[in-house]
Design a protein around this motif. Structure first.
Motif, PDB file in Angstrom:
ATOM      1  N   ARG A  40       0.834  -1.203   0.000  1.00  0.00           N
ATOM      2  CA  ARG A  40       0.000   0.000   0.000  1.00  0.00           C
ATOM      3  C   ARG A  40       0.873   1.259   0.000  1.00  0.00           C
ATOM      4  NH1 ARG A  40      -5.481   0.209   2.878  1.00  0.00           N
ATOM      5  NH2 ARG A  40      -4.967  -1.969   2.914  1.00  0.00           N
ATOM      6  N   LYS A  41       1.902   1.272   0.840  1.00  0.00           N
ATOM      7  CA  LYS A  41       2.809   2.430   0.917  1.00  0.00           C
ATOM      8  C   LYS A  41       3.594   2.605  -0.375  1.00  0.00           C
ATOM      9  CE  LYS A  41       3.304   2.442   5.923  1.00  0.00           C
ATOM     10  NZ  LYS A  41       4.175   2.139   7.067  1.00  0.00           N
ATOM     11  N   SER A  42       4.051   1.508  -0.959  1.00  0.00           N
ATOM     12  CA  SER A  42       4.813   1.618  -2.205  1.00  0.00           C
ATOM     13  C   SER A  42       3.928   2.132  -3.344  1.00  0.00           C
ATOM     14  CB  SER A  42       5.455   0.285  -2.580  1.00  0.00           C
ATOM     15  OG  SER A  42       4.490  -0.653  -2.976  1.00  0.00           O
ATOM     16  N   LEU A  43       2.664   1.718  -3.365  1.00  0.00           N
ATOM     17  CA  LEU A  43       1.747   2.222  -4.386  1.00  0.00           C
ATOM     18  C   LEU A  43       1.453   3.704  -4.179  1.00  0.00           C
ATOM     19  CD1 LEU A  43      -0.850  -0.677  -4.813  1.00  0.00           C
ATOM     20  CD2 LEU A  43       1.151  -0.158  -6.206  1.00  0.00           C
ATOM     21  N   LEU A  44       1.350   4.123  -2.921  1.00  0.00           N
ATOM     22  CA  LEU A  44       1.116   5.544  -2.636  1.00  0.00           C
ATOM     23  C   LEU A  44       2.306   6.408  -3.042  1.00  0.00           C
ATOM     24  CD1 LEU A  44      -0.820   5.521   0.748  1.00  0.00           C
ATOM     25  CD2 LEU A  44      -1.641   6.317  -1.471  1.00  0.00           C
ATOM     26  N   LYS A  45       3.516   5.864  -2.964  1.00  0.00           N
ATOM     27  CA  LYS A  45       4.693   6.610  -3.421  1.00  0.00           C
ATOM     28  C   LYS A  45       4.641   6.817  -4.928  1.00  0.00           C
ATOM     29  CE  LYS A  45       7.892   5.136   0.180  1.00  0.00           C
ATOM     30  NZ  LYS A  45       9.070   4.305   0.487  1.00  0.00           N
ATOM     31  N   ILE A  46       4.167   5.811  -5.632  1.00  0.00           N
ATOM     32  CA  ILE A  46       4.081   5.878  -7.095  1.00  0.00           C
ATOM     33  C   ILE A  46       2.957   6.811  -7.527  1.00  0.00           C
ATOM     34  CG2 ILE A  46       3.549   4.541  -9.164  1.00  0.00           C
ATOM     35  CD1 ILE A  46       4.838   2.142  -7.723  1.00  0.00           C
ATOM     36  N   SER A  47       1.808   6.625  -6.926  1.00  0.00           N
ATOM     37  CA  SER A  47       0.622   7.404  -7.294  1.00  0.00           C
ATOM     38  C   SER A  47      -0.137   7.748  -6.021  1.00  0.00           C
ATOM     39  CB  SER A  47      -0.265   6.597  -8.241  1.00  0.00           C
ATOM     40  OG  SER A  47      -1.434   7.309  -8.544  1.00  0.00           O
ATOM     41  N   ASP A  49      -2.969   8.729  -5.541  1.00  0.00           N
ATOM     42  CA  ASP A  49      -4.387   8.377  -5.532  1.00  0.00           C
ATOM     43  C   ASP A  49      -4.644   6.871  -5.593  1.00  0.00           C
ATOM     44  OD1 ASP A  49      -3.519   8.023  -8.089  1.00  0.00           O
ATOM     45  OD2 ASP A  49      -5.236   8.960  -9.035  1.00  0.00           O
ATOM     46  N   ALA A  50      -3.597   6.048  -5.593  1.00  0.00           N
ATOM     47  CA  ALA A  50      -3.772   4.587  -5.627  1.00  0.00           C
ATOM     48  C   ALA A  50      -4.215   4.111  -4.246  1.00  0.00           C
ATOM     49  CB  ALA A  50      -2.469   3.903  -6.032  1.00  0.00           C
ATOM     50  N   LYS A  51      -5.331   3.411  -4.214  1.00  0.00           N
ATOM     51  CA  LYS A  51      -5.877   2.952  -2.943  1.00  0.00           C
ATOM     52  C   LYS A  51      -6.186   1.459  -3.045  1.00  0.00           C
ATOM     53  CE  LYS A  51      -7.564   7.359  -1.426  1.00  0.00           C
ATOM     54  NZ  LYS A  51      -6.349   7.951  -1.760  1.00  0.00           N
ATOM     55  N   ILE A  52      -5.850   0.738  -1.985  1.00  0.00           N
ATOM     56  CA  ILE A  52      -6.148  -0.692  -1.914  1.00  0.00           C
ATOM     57  C   ILE A  52      -7.338  -0.877  -0.985  1.00  0.00           C
ATOM     58  CG2 ILE A  52      -5.340  -2.958  -1.176  1.00  0.00           C
ATOM     59  CD1 ILE A  52      -2.533  -2.120  -1.855  1.00  0.00           C
ATOM     60  N   LYS A  97      -4.373   8.063 -12.056  1.00  0.00           N
ATOM     61  CA  LYS A  97      -3.397   8.614 -12.995  1.00  0.00           C
ATOM     62  C   LYS A  97      -2.383   7.594 -13.482  1.00  0.00           C
ATOM     63  CE  LYS A  97      -3.946  13.140 -11.009  1.00  0.00           C
ATOM     64  NZ  LYS A  97      -3.445  14.040 -10.031  1.00  0.00           N
ATOM     65  N   GLU A  98      -1.348   7.348 -12.771  1.00  0.00           N
ATOM     66  CA  GLU A  98      -0.208   6.554 -13.227  1.00  0.00           C
ATOM     67  C   GLU A  98      -0.488   5.063 -13.183  1.00  0.00           C
ATOM     68  OE1 GLU A  98       0.221   8.753 -10.608  1.00  0.00           O
ATOM     69  OE2 GLU A  98       1.213  10.423 -11.569  1.00  0.00           O
TER      70      GLU A  98
END
Length: 182
Positions: A40-47, A49-52, A97-98
């Motif tokens: 979850r944290k790694s996805l938030l670093k990338i984007s 707005d990415a939510k699990i 977005k990404e």
């Protein structure tokens, strides 16, 4: 869980789906809580707005059925893919977005933990199954593709300039050599 809690959870999932442009369903059976939080944290670093969202498969199915009927995506292949995607412990990732970078991160997580598998996704207005999601995750980023396109467009003009410039350069070199000799 009370019926009102389930309804609010389903409406929250539907709301997340409507706010995002893309989503991915992935199997998370091999992830413990710590690893899921790391993902979850790694996805938030990338984007940002990415939510699990992790929920029971039956609640995900109700939410996705409702969302797909509002988007007019309801067809037999979607139902079949959704049914097979919701066969084991499944989580939902919503992305605005990404999407390419998020898919790459999920694919990387899948290579680290064998049981993390992208099962179904909605990207750029199309539904993709597991193999389609893996192919999308393998694509280079938009910026990389634009760089390659610009480089390929620039290469012929550079070659043309060099081919026009080379005879003149060669002529100047010959004149310099003659000047040194005599």
């Amino acid at each position: 869980m009370a019926n009102t809690q389930k309804k609010s959870l389903v409406s929250g999932i539907i709301s997340s789906l409507e706010k995002s442009d893309h989503f991915v369903l992935f199997q998370h059976a091999g992830l413990n809580h710590k690893k899921l939080e790391e993902l979850r944290k790694s996805l938030l670093k990338i984007s940002s707005d990415a939510k699990i969202k992790v929920a029971k498969n039956s609640l995900l199915k109700v939410a996705l059925d409702s969302w797909s009927s509002s988007k007019k995506l309801k067809d037999e292949s979607f139902d079949t893919n959704l049914k097979s995607a919701l066969s084991q412990a499944t989580a939902l990732v919503t992305i605005s977005k990404e999407w390419n970078q998020v898919l790459s991160a999920l694919k990387k997580a899948g290579s680290e933990v064998e049981s993390v598998v992208m099962k179904l996704g909605f990207v750029e207005g199309s539904i993709f199954d597991q193999s389609g999601m893996n192919k999308l995750a393998s694509l280079p980023s938009r910026e990389t593709l634009l760089g390659k396109l610009i480089g390929s467009m620039k290469a012929p003009s550079t070659r043309t300039v060099m081919s026009l410039k080379y005879p003149m350069t060669k002529f100047v070199m010959v004149l310099k050599a003659k000047a040194k000799q005599g």
